[in-house]
Design an enzyme around this catalytic site. Sequence first.
Site, PDB file in Angstrom:
ATOM      1  N   THR A  82       0.892  -1.174   0.018  1.00 20.55           N
ATOM      2  CA  THR A  82      -0.101   0.022   0.121  1.00 20.55           C
ATOM      3  C   THR A  82       0.761   1.031   0.128  1.00 20.55           C
ATOM      4  O   THR A  82       2.036   1.221   0.698  1.00 20.55           O
ATOM      5  CB  THR A  82      -1.060   0.086   1.225  1.00 20.55           C
ATOM      6  OG1 THR A  82      -0.028  -0.189   2.452  1.00 20.55           O
ATOM      7  CG2 THR A  82      -1.955  -1.131   1.128  1.00 20.55           C
ATOM      8  N   VAL A 113       0.985   4.469   1.373  1.00 19.96           N
ATOM      9  CA  VAL A 113       1.467   5.319   2.605  1.00 19.96           C
ATOM     10  C   VAL A 113       2.285   4.478   3.333  1.00 19.96           C
ATOM     11  O   VAL A 113       3.227   5.024   3.821  1.00 19.96           O
ATOM     12  CB  VAL A 113       0.322   5.691   3.436  1.00 19.96           C
ATOM     13  CG1 VAL A 113       0.562   6.516   4.706  1.00 19.96           C
ATOM     14  CG2 VAL A 113      -0.517   6.693   2.589  1.00 19.96           C
ATOM     15  N   CYS A 114       2.106   3.239   3.570  1.00 24.99           N
ATOM     16  CA  CYS A 114       2.790   2.332   4.404  1.00 24.99           C
ATOM     17  C   CYS A 114       4.248   2.122   3.806  1.00 24.99           C
ATOM     18  O   CYS A 114       5.294   2.142   4.344  1.00 24.99           O
ATOM     19  CB  CYS A 114       2.178   0.998   4.631  1.00 24.99           C
ATOM     20  SG  CYS A 114       0.505   1.021   5.237  1.00 24.99           S
ATOM     21  N   THR A 115       4.237   2.087   2.526  1.00 26.42           N
ATOM     22  CA  THR A 115       5.456   1.889   1.503  1.00 26.42           C
ATOM     23  C   THR A 115       6.527   3.233   2.248  1.00 26.42           C
ATOM     24  O   THR A 115       7.698   2.846   2.317  1.00 26.42           O
ATOM     25  CB  THR A 115       5.319   2.019   0.112  1.00 26.42           C
ATOM     26  OG1 THR A 115       4.690   0.576  -0.124  1.00 26.42           O
ATOM     27  CG2 THR A 115       6.727   1.816  -0.414  1.00 26.42           C
ATOM     28  N   LEU A 143       7.618   3.021   5.961  1.00 27.31           N
ATOM     29  CA  LEU A 143       8.588   1.884   6.159  1.00 27.31           C
ATOM     30  C   LEU A 143      10.048   2.324   5.704  1.00 27.31           C
ATOM     31  O   LEU A 143      11.103   2.014   6.034  1.00 27.31           O
ATOM     32  CB  LEU A 143       7.963   0.579   5.906  1.00 27.31           C
ATOM     33  CG  LEU A 143       7.260  -0.191   6.930  1.00 27.31           C
ATOM     34  CD1 LEU A 143       6.088   0.428   7.248  1.00 27.31           C
ATOM     35  CD2 LEU A 143       7.604  -1.666   6.786  1.00 27.31           C
TER      36      LEU A 143
END
Length: 212
Positions: A42, A44-46, A49
């Site tokens: 996804t 935003v998560c990329t 992290l």
Amino acid sequence: MSLRLGDTAPDFEQDSSIGSIRFHEWAGDSWVVLFSHPADFTPVCTTELGLTAKLKPEFDRRNVKAIALSVDPADQHREWIKDIEETQQTVVGFPIIADADRKVAELYDMIHPNQSATATVRSLFVIDPARKLRLQITYPLSTGRNFDEVLRVIDALQLTDKHTVATPGNWKDGDDVIIPLTVQDPEVIKQKYPAGFMAPRPYLRITPQPDK
């Protein structure tokens, strides 16, 4: 289960991108930033992290370990890490917990049904070496986290653990700090705050930040 500041962070054993992890044992004598994300692959998560990976030198300097979590399986985490490293131009040097059975999500109350019945929201916990919960922040699914704020709070926590001070609003490392109202004895004040202080009000005593 509702966790509150000062509670002992629950221990757990769970699969991850680097194999099985027993949380307290993995944490050792470090501070920990434990943060959940809704799903692998996804956008935003990329970015989150990737940013965490780039901040590793800052975390290391503060004796902090980062560990992420979602309800996706470990093999999917490992595939996603390749995307993170390529698109964010970094190396993911921390584990991602594979919480497929939602065991950890339930322990830490990471699933908020009004946001999603299955995915974890953007929960973030700062845990000290005594395994006590020192900070928790919850962001909605659509909003990426501010990791500069996470570092700022860790700086404040580590400073106030070492010295009897409090930090004002928007404080950053190096700024003046506040003498707590619990310290009133003039001799103690002279000893603890040798640089002196300014007091625009009797309850507001401002002193230079002590050495870490």
